[in-house]
Design a protein around this motif. Structure first.
Motif, PDB file in Angstrom:
ATOM      1  N   UNK A  47      28.391  46.042 -15.682  1.00 22.92           N
ATOM      2  CA  UNK A  47      29.813  46.280 -15.918  1.00 22.92           C
ATOM      3  C   UNK A  47      30.645  45.002 -15.819  1.00 22.92           C
ATOM      4  N   UNK A  48      30.070  43.946 -15.265  1.00 25.94           N
ATOM      5  CA  UNK A  48      30.765  42.657 -15.173  1.00 25.94           C
ATOM      6  C   UNK A  48      30.056  41.571 -15.972  1.00 25.94           C
ATOM      7  N   UNK A  49      29.272  41.980 -16.977  1.00 24.48           N
ATOM      8  CA  UNK A  49      28.452  41.023 -17.731  1.00 24.48           C
ATOM      9  C   UNK A  49      29.276  39.945 -18.416  1.00 24.48           C
ATOM     10  N   UNK A  84      18.245  27.088 -12.062  1.00 21.89           N
ATOM     11  CA  UNK A  84      19.445  26.811 -12.852  1.00 21.89           C
ATOM     12  C   UNK A  84      20.446  27.960 -12.855  1.00 21.89           C
ATOM     13  N   UNK A  85      19.968  29.205 -12.688  1.00 26.35           N
ATOM     14  CA  UNK A  85      20.896  30.332 -12.673  1.00 26.35           C
ATOM     15  C   UNK A  85      21.710  30.357 -11.382  1.00 26.35           C
ATOM     16  N   UNK A 106      28.379  26.903  -9.553  1.00 27.36           N
ATOM     17  CA  UNK A 106      29.352  25.995 -10.169  1.00 27.36           C
ATOM     18  C   UNK A 106      30.495  26.771 -10.808  1.00 27.36           C
ATOM     19  N   UNK A 107      30.141  27.803 -11.556  1.00 26.98           N
ATOM     20  CA  UNK A 107      31.175  28.616 -12.197  1.00 26.98           C
ATOM     21  C   UNK A 107      32.087  29.272 -11.167  1.00 26.98           C
ATOM     22  N   UNK A 123      29.154  34.951 -14.401  1.00 28.47           N
ATOM     23  CA  UNK A 123      27.768  35.338 -14.709  1.00 28.47           C
ATOM     24  C   UNK A 123      27.510  35.545 -16.191  1.00 28.47           C
ATOM     25  N   UNK A 124      28.489  35.364 -17.045  1.00 34.64           N
ATOM     26  CA  UNK A 124      28.312  35.616 -18.481  1.00 34.64           C
ATOM     27  C   UNK A 124      27.125  34.824 -19.027  1.00 34.64           C
TER      28      UNK A 124
END
Length: 219
Positions: A128-130, A204-205, A211-212, A135-136
């Motif tokens: 629901x927050x994709x 990396x994820x 970072x985001x 996290x996009x």
């Protein structure tokens, strides 16, 4: 501070096991590349400097198992309510000041233990927050065995959970919030309970969402 630049305040200390210096150092070049002037402090007394906090756009905190004075807590919370962003990870945020409920209300969660032990877990991103900017475009990822069991605020926007299997105490599997965002007054708050030591951020994820999250939280 140079015109057009933002200020990031890095507050680090507390329990050495959370590697406060090593982990925050990983993100200092990224913040500089994104236009931040950085001030690093190893004392919570900085939270009582109203003028400094007023001109701070982002507080990055890594301070596990500490004691914060009433004045320091009040200064931090006032700055966030006024619009200063606040961000951090793992016990450096959710287990920072366990005796301060006002701080816990601001961050939206508190540490309740590490019930899983040294077993591999996975963080599941919430569909629901994709499209959330933190996290996009990312997918589920592995989490080290030191994942946090947290007690959280229902006002959080939970972006990812970690599922703990049943054990001798808990009769069923349960998904526990692991990454969330929220607002506190005019300020934005980003919390991730994944990533404790520098090696964890090699994924990396994990590195990307952290970072985001820093950029999302910043004023």
């Amino acid at each position: 501070m140079a015109s057009g630049r933002r200020r990031a305040l890095v507050v680090r200390g507390g329990c050495a096991g959370n590697r406060p210096v090593q982990t925050t150092n990983l993100f200092l070049p990224f913040l500089r590349e994104n236009g931040f002037e950085i001030l690093v402090e190893d004392s919570l007394e900085v939270y009582e400097d109203e003028d400094l906090l007023h001109g701070t756009d982002l507080i990055l905190q890594c301070w596990a198992r500490g004691d914060i004075t009433r004045g320091e807590s009040a200064g931090l919370l006032a700055a966030v309510r006024a619009g200063t962003g606040f961000a951090g990870w793992h016990r450096g945020v959710v287990d920072a000041f366990p005796e301060d409920p006002d701080y816990q209300l601001m961050t939206g969660g508190t540490f309740a233990g590490n019930p899983a032990g040294p077993v591999p877990l996975r963080a599941h991103l919430r569909a629901e927050h994709a499209d959330h900017p933190v996290i996009a475009g990312l997918g589920d990822f592995a989490v080290d065995g030191d994942a946090c069991w947290t007690l959280t605020d229902p006002l959080n926007d939970v972006l990812a959970t970690v599922t703990f299997d049943p054990d001798d105490t808990r009769q069923r599997a349960v998904a526990v919030p692991a990454v969330w965002t929220r607002t506190w007054g005019k300020g934005r708050v980003f919390v991730s309970t994944v990533g404790r030591v520098p090696a964890d951020f090699a994924d990396p994820r994990v590195r990307t969402l952290t970072r985001r999250g820093l950029l999302w939280a910043s004023r």
